[in-house]
Design a protein around this motif. Structure first.
Motif, PDB file in Angstrom:
ATOM      1  N   ARG A   1      -2.676   6.144 -14.324  1.00 56.22           N
ATOM      2  CA  ARG A   1      -3.520   7.015 -13.156  1.00 56.22           C
ATOM      3  C   ARG A   1      -3.172   6.132 -11.876  1.00 56.22           C
ATOM      4  O   ARG A   1      -3.024   5.045 -11.848  1.00 56.22           O
ATOM      5  N   ILE A   2      -2.980   6.894 -10.802  1.00 49.11           N
ATOM      6  CA  ILE A   2      -2.986   6.418  -9.563  1.00 49.11           C
ATOM      7  C   ILE A   2      -3.911   6.913  -8.474  1.00 49.11           C
ATOM      8  O   ILE A   2      -4.190   8.182  -8.356  1.00 49.11           O
ATOM      9  N   ASP A   3      -4.536   6.056  -7.983  1.00 53.14           N
ATOM     10  CA  ASP A   3      -5.803   6.482  -6.846  1.00 53.14           C
ATOM     11  C   ASP A   3      -5.064   6.916  -5.841  1.00 53.14           C
ATOM     12  O   ASP A   3      -4.048   6.255  -5.267  1.00 53.14           O
ATOM     13  N   PRO A   4      -5.722   7.843  -5.254  1.00 57.28           N
ATOM     14  CA  PRO A   4      -5.124   8.458  -3.777  1.00 57.28           C
ATOM     15  C   PRO A   4      -5.081   7.153  -2.718  1.00 57.28           C
ATOM     16  O   PRO A   4      -6.020   6.182  -2.782  1.00 57.28           O
ATOM     17  N   SER A   5      -3.820   7.051  -2.045  1.00 55.92           N
ATOM     18  CA  SER A   5      -3.681   6.311  -1.000  1.00 55.92           C
ATOM     19  C   SER A   5      -4.716   6.527   0.314  1.00 55.92           C
ATOM     20  O   SER A   5      -4.832   7.326   0.738  1.00 55.92           O
ATOM     21  N   ASP A   6      -5.454   5.191   0.635  1.00 61.43           N
ATOM     22  CA  ASP A   6      -6.253   5.492   1.825  1.00 61.43           C
ATOM     23  C   ASP A   6      -5.768   4.881   2.813  1.00 61.43           C
ATOM     24  O   ASP A   6      -6.721   4.492   4.047  1.00 61.43           O
ATOM     25  N   GLY A   7      -4.656   4.434   3.008  1.00 66.53           N
ATOM     26  CA  GLY A   7      -3.750   4.013   4.067  1.00 66.53           C
ATOM     27  C   GLY A   7      -4.022   2.502   4.396  1.00 66.53           C
ATOM     28  O   GLY A   7      -3.649   1.959   5.198  1.00 66.53           O
ATOM     29  N   GLY A   8      -4.511   1.803   3.355  1.00 64.77           N
ATOM     30  CA  GLY A   8      -4.960   0.357   3.245  1.00 64.77           C
ATOM     31  C   GLY A   8      -3.686  -0.516   2.972  1.00 64.77           C
ATOM     32  O   GLY A   8      -2.525   0.162   2.917  1.00 64.77           O
ATOM     33  N   LEU A   9      -3.867  -1.700   2.949  1.00 67.38           N
ATOM     34  CA  LEU A   9      -2.663  -2.671   2.812  1.00 67.38           C
ATOM     35  C   LEU A   9      -2.316  -2.808   1.369  1.00 67.38           C
ATOM     36  O   LEU A   9      -1.222  -2.898   1.133  1.00 67.38           O
TER      37      LEU A   9
ATOM     38  N   GLY B   1       0.849  -1.128  -0.160  1.00 66.99           N
ATOM     39  CA  GLY B   1      -0.084  -0.167   0.020  1.00 66.99           C
ATOM     40  C   GLY B   1       0.958   1.349   0.021  1.00 66.99           C
ATOM     41  O   GLY B   1       0.118   2.310  -0.293  1.00 66.99           O
ATOM     42  N   LYS B   2       2.244   1.267   0.372  1.00 68.71           N
ATOM     43  CA  LYS B   2       3.013   2.417   0.343  1.00 68.71           C
ATOM     44  C   LYS B   2       4.014   2.236  -0.771  1.00 68.71           C
ATOM     45  O   LYS B   2       4.978   2.786  -0.652  1.00 68.71           O
ATOM     46  N   ALA B   3       3.671   1.682  -1.734  1.00 71.17           N
ATOM     47  CA  ALA B   3       4.639   1.540  -2.631  1.00 71.17           C
ATOM     48  C   ALA B   3       4.724   2.759  -3.661  1.00 71.17           C
ATOM     49  O   ALA B   3       3.627   3.478  -3.941  1.00 71.17           O
ATOM     50  N   LYS B   4       5.661   3.260  -3.902  1.00 72.75           N
ATOM     51  CA  LYS B   4       6.120   4.436  -4.806  1.00 72.75           C
ATOM     52  C   LYS B   4       5.914   3.962  -6.108  1.00 72.75           C
ATOM     53  O   LYS B   4       6.570   3.388  -6.712  1.00 72.75           O
ATOM     54  N   VAL B   5       4.930   4.777  -6.726  1.00 73.31           N
ATOM     55  CA  VAL B   5       4.446   4.556  -7.988  1.00 73.31           C
ATOM     56  C   VAL B   5       4.331   6.110  -8.487  1.00 73.31           C
ATOM     57  O   VAL B   5       3.568   6.810  -8.009  1.00 73.31           O
ATOM     58  N   LYS B   6       4.659   6.190  -9.792  1.00 74.35           N
ATOM     59  CA  LYS B   6       4.337   7.214 -10.662  1.00 74.35           C
ATOM     60  C   LYS B   6       3.863   6.993 -12.008  1.00 74.35           C
ATOM     61  O   LYS B   6       3.994   5.831 -12.421  1.00 74.35           O
ATOM     62  N   LYS B   7       3.310   7.861 -12.642  1.00 76.51           N
ATOM     63  CA  LYS B   7       2.932   7.571 -13.956  1.00 76.51           C
ATOM     64  C   LYS B   7       4.025   7.286 -14.850  1.00 76.51           C
ATOM     65  O   LYS B   7       5.215   7.899 -14.835  1.00 76.51           O
ATOM     66  N   GLY B   8       3.918   6.582 -15.794  1.00 74.08           N
ATOM     67  CA  GLY B   8       4.737   6.145 -16.891  1.00 74.08           C
ATOM     68  C   GLY B   8       5.512   4.984 -16.223  1.00 74.08           C
ATOM     69  O   GLY B   8       6.404   4.243 -17.214  1.00 74.08           O
ATOM     70  N   ASP B   9       5.170   4.300 -15.004  1.00 74.01           N
ATOM     71  CA  ASP B   9       6.075   3.396 -14.585  1.00 74.01           C
ATOM     72  C   ASP B   9       5.461   1.824 -15.292  1.00 74.01           C
ATOM     73  O   ASP B   9       4.388   2.248 -15.538  1.00 74.01           O
ATOM     74  N   ARG B  10       6.452   1.103 -15.864  1.00 76.20           N
ATOM     75  CA  ARG B  10       5.963  -0.023 -16.452  1.00 76.20           C
ATOM     76  C   ARG B  10       5.938  -1.502 -15.729  1.00 76.20           C
ATOM     77  O   ARG B  10       6.663  -1.586 -14.801  1.00 76.20           O
ATOM     78  N   MET B  11       5.056  -2.184 -16.556  1.00 78.91           N
ATOM     79  CA  MET B  11       4.854  -3.348 -15.520  1.00 78.91           C
ATOM     80  C   MET B  11       5.192  -4.646 -16.410  1.00 78.91           C
ATOM     81  O   MET B  11       4.477  -4.680 -17.648  1.00 78.91           O
TER      82      MET B  11
END
Length: 340
Positions: free
Chosen positions: A241-249, A209-219
């Motif tokens: 797009r990255i949804d706002p973190s809600d503090g979940g797992l 849930g705390k992973a650092k992700v930004k636009k353009g990251d590839r998988m």
């Protein structure tokens, strides 16, 4: 005339006379005794023949024109058919060239990941399998295809094989809501699970849930046990797009797939997995951003009101730069040097 014995005798007599005249005319040549009669007949019947000819010729010409028109029409039709065949051939050549490009790109992708693939062509979409996001390919059990094999093309992950027939197979596309694949982020190795959302970007649940992700990251695909249904290292897409973190797992990001699912044609079924995980090797080279243009200022010497030379020019915004030694304030008076 009635058909009597006398009439038949008269007919035989007239025929005999005609043959006699013909014989005399032939033997007489130019001095034939019937030449005068022939000329007289020509004088009498000539105008009649000309009149009949004048009346009949337009009809004959019309018939000839119609006949020639038919020939021209046939030639035009033949040319049109040849033209259509040429256009079809050119179109076919364009399509073949497109397929060659797709195949070449797919082989490069398979080579980078060391995947053993079986090439196939998409021959059907959706309707034969209901309302799922599926396609039918022209390769089946006879070609070594089995259920739960990875399907890719030159751009990346297409889907997985779900149903296999003797000569065809059904592929569940990565965009289907029932499709889920394990993902691994480039460089950071953060893991997640991507799920299809139809014509929208894939939804990826990041396990951290705390992973650092930004636009353009590839998988890429993380891979499955025994490499079924997914082999590792196949490009999936990049984060849009990255949804706002809600503090979940977990954390949700949205992935734009590399594959154009509305333009599928040539695909490859992975029939042999790589010996080692290719990790990020199959991903294309990242696109480098264009360099920021350098701002330059052009200066030229010019005399001021007192005849002294300064330097003036234009700034980056196109505004005028005042001469060296001159004041920008119009109320400050004329700028002079120390000797002024």
């Amino acid at each position: 005339m009635r058909d009597t014995r006398e009439s038949r005798l008269l007919l035989v007599l007239l025929i005999a006379i005609a043959f006699a005249l013909i014989t005399v005319d032939i033997q007489g040549g130019e001095e034939s005794p019937v030449d005068g009669a022939r000329q007289a007949a020509a004088t009498v019947f000539g105008p009649v023949e000309n009149g009949v000819s004048a009346a009949v010729d337009p009809i004959g010409n019309a018939i000839k024109a119609i006949r020639e028109s038919g020939d021209r029409h046939d030639r035009i039709s033949a040319l049109e058919r040849e033209n259509a065949a040429l256009k079809t051939k050119l179109g076919s050549d364009d399509r073949n060239r497109s397929r060659v490009r797709q195949l070449d790109k797919m082989l490069r992708t398979a080579g980078a990941g060391q995947y053993g693939i079986k090439g196939a062509q998409v021959i059907g979409i959706g309707a034969a399998q209901g309302f799922s996001w599926t396609v039918t390919i022209d390769a089946g059990a006879n070609d070594g295809i089995k259920r739960d094999m990875t399907v890719l093309n030159g751009d990346g992950l297409v889907g997985r094989v779900t149903t296999v027939g003797p000569s065809t197979s059904t592929v569940l596309l990565a965009t289907d809501p029932d499709f889920t694949v394990g993902t691994r982020m480039e460089n950071s190795d953060e893991l997640g699970f991507a799920t299809g959302q139809g014509d929208r970007p894939l939804s990826v649940q990041m396990l951290n849930g705390k992973a650092k992700v930004k636009k353009g990251d590839r998988m890429v695909t993380f891979g499955s046990q025994a490499d079924k249904p997914f082999v590792p290292g196949v490009p999936i897409g990049q984060v849009v797009r990255i949804d706002p973190s809600d503090g979940g797992l977990t954390r949700t990001v949205h992935l734009e797939p590399y594959v154009g699912f509305t333009q599928l044609d040539i695909v490859g079924v992975v029939v042999e997995a790589p010996r080692t995980d290719p990790r990020d090797k199959v991903l294309p080279e990242p696109v480098k951003p264009k360099p920021t243009p350098t701002v330059t200022v052009t200066v030229t010497p010019s005399p001021n009101a007192n005849g002294e030379y300064g330097v003036e020019g234009e700034d980056a915004a196109g505004g005028q730069v005042p001469p060296t030694g001159a004041s920008r304030d119009p109320n400050a008076g004329t700028a002079q040097d120390d000797q002024g």
